[in-house]
Design a protein around this motif. Structure first.
Motif, PDB file in Angstrom:
ATOM      1  N   GLN A  13       4.462   7.559   1.508  1.00  0.00           N
ATOM      2  CA  GLN A  13       5.151   8.692   0.895  1.00  0.00           C
ATOM      3  C   GLN A  13       5.582   9.706   1.946  1.00  0.00           C
ATOM      4  O   GLN A  13       6.666  10.253   1.887  1.00  0.00           O
ATOM      5  N   ASP A  14       4.713   9.957   2.899  1.00  0.00           N
ATOM      6  CA  ASP A  14       5.047  10.868   3.986  1.00  0.00           C
ATOM      7  C   ASP A  14       4.165  10.542   5.183  1.00  0.00           C
ATOM      8  O   ASP A  14       3.295   9.676   5.111  1.00  0.00           O
ATOM      9  N   ASP A  16       1.762  12.086   6.525  1.00  0.00           N
ATOM     10  CA  ASP A  16       0.331  12.340   6.348  1.00  0.00           C
ATOM     11  C   ASP A  16      -0.407  11.156   5.738  1.00  0.00           C
ATOM     12  O   ASP A  16      -1.616  11.032   5.904  1.00  0.00           O
ATOM     13  N   TRP A 126      11.359  12.922   7.219  1.00  0.00           N
ATOM     14  CA  TRP A 126      10.268  12.286   6.476  1.00  0.00           C
ATOM     15  C   TRP A 126       8.930  12.853   6.942  1.00  0.00           C
ATOM     16  O   TRP A 126       8.082  13.211   6.127  1.00  0.00           O
ATOM     17  N   ASN A 128       8.364  15.695   8.261  1.00  0.00           N
ATOM     18  CA  ASN A 128       8.262  17.111   7.890  1.00  0.00           C
ATOM     19  C   ASN A 128       8.359  17.338   6.388  1.00  0.00           C
ATOM     20  O   ASN A 128       8.405  18.478   5.940  1.00  0.00           O
ATOM     21  N   LYS A 129       8.440  16.246   5.626  1.00  0.00           N
ATOM     22  CA  LYS A 129       8.547  16.323   4.157  1.00  0.00           C
ATOM     23  C   LYS A 129       9.727  17.194   3.737  1.00  0.00           C
ATOM     24  O   LYS A 129       9.648  17.973   2.799  1.00  0.00           O
ATOM     25  N   SER A 130      10.824  17.059   4.458  1.00  0.00           N
ATOM     26  CA  SER A 130      12.012  17.867   4.185  1.00  0.00           C
ATOM     27  C   SER A 130      12.852  17.235   3.090  1.00  0.00           C
ATOM     28  O   SER A 130      12.920  16.019   2.967  1.00  0.00           O
ATOM     29  N   GLU A 131      13.493  18.082   2.335  1.00  0.00           N
ATOM     30  CA  GLU A 131      14.449  17.617   1.335  1.00  0.00           C
ATOM     31  C   GLU A 131      15.835  17.844   1.903  1.00  0.00           C
ATOM     32  O   GLU A 131      16.058  18.772   2.666  1.00  0.00           O
TER      33      GLU A 131
END
Length: 153
Positions: A13-14, A16, A126, A128-131
């Motif tokens: 998912q990310d 992490d 991805w 940085n979990k950026s949109e």
């Protein structure tokens, strides 16, 4: 490297949720990836995620980015255009652009392409979990498709 990054984005998912680099390397080997590709991807992840030198004051997104001689010698014009496009579309921040350029400069010049820049951008976003805007995301994701490799105009 593209296939490894596509695998990571698809299976985790990310960032992490990824295992530590040693375990991730073994997992990728078990998935059938080439050792050199795995090493290059892990190195790029390290460069992208540990670029603390870019944690300066946010730059004005309207400012013009002037490339150094070394950058203009190594980065194709299309890659510099992609970086400008991503800034204009607010898909990446100025800081993220600098991190991407920094990572690209760690790649041999003859291997730097628009698709490589797109893949590194996706990896950074991805991690940085950026949109990002759907159309920009679709354009970046196109670099992960092996059959269809369009470039930005």
């Amino acid at each position: 490297m593209t296939e490894v990054i596509a695998y990571l984005i698809e299976h985790f998912q990310d960032f992490d949720t990824c295992p530590p680099p040693e375990d991730l390397g073994m997992l990728l080997e078990e998935a059938g990836f080439d050792t050199m590709e795995i090493g290059n991807t892990l190195m790029m992840m390290e460069v992208l995620l540990n670029s603390s030198e870019f944690s300066a004051e946010p730059a004005d997104s309207g400012a013009l980015r002037v490339y150094s001689k070394e950058e203009t010698d190594n980065l194709p014009q299309e890659v510099m255009g992609l970086m400008q496009y991503l800034i204009e579309e607010k898909a990446v921040s100025c800081e993220q652009r600098e991190i991407i350029i920094h990572a690209l400069m760690h790649i041999p010049g003859d291997e730097i392409t628009v698709d490589t820049a797109k893949v590194l951008t996706l990896l950074l976003l991805w991690a940085n979990k950026s949109e990002l805007p759907v159309l920009v995301g679709d354009e970046l994701m196109s670099a992960l498709l092996l059959d269809n490799k369009p470039t930005m105009n």
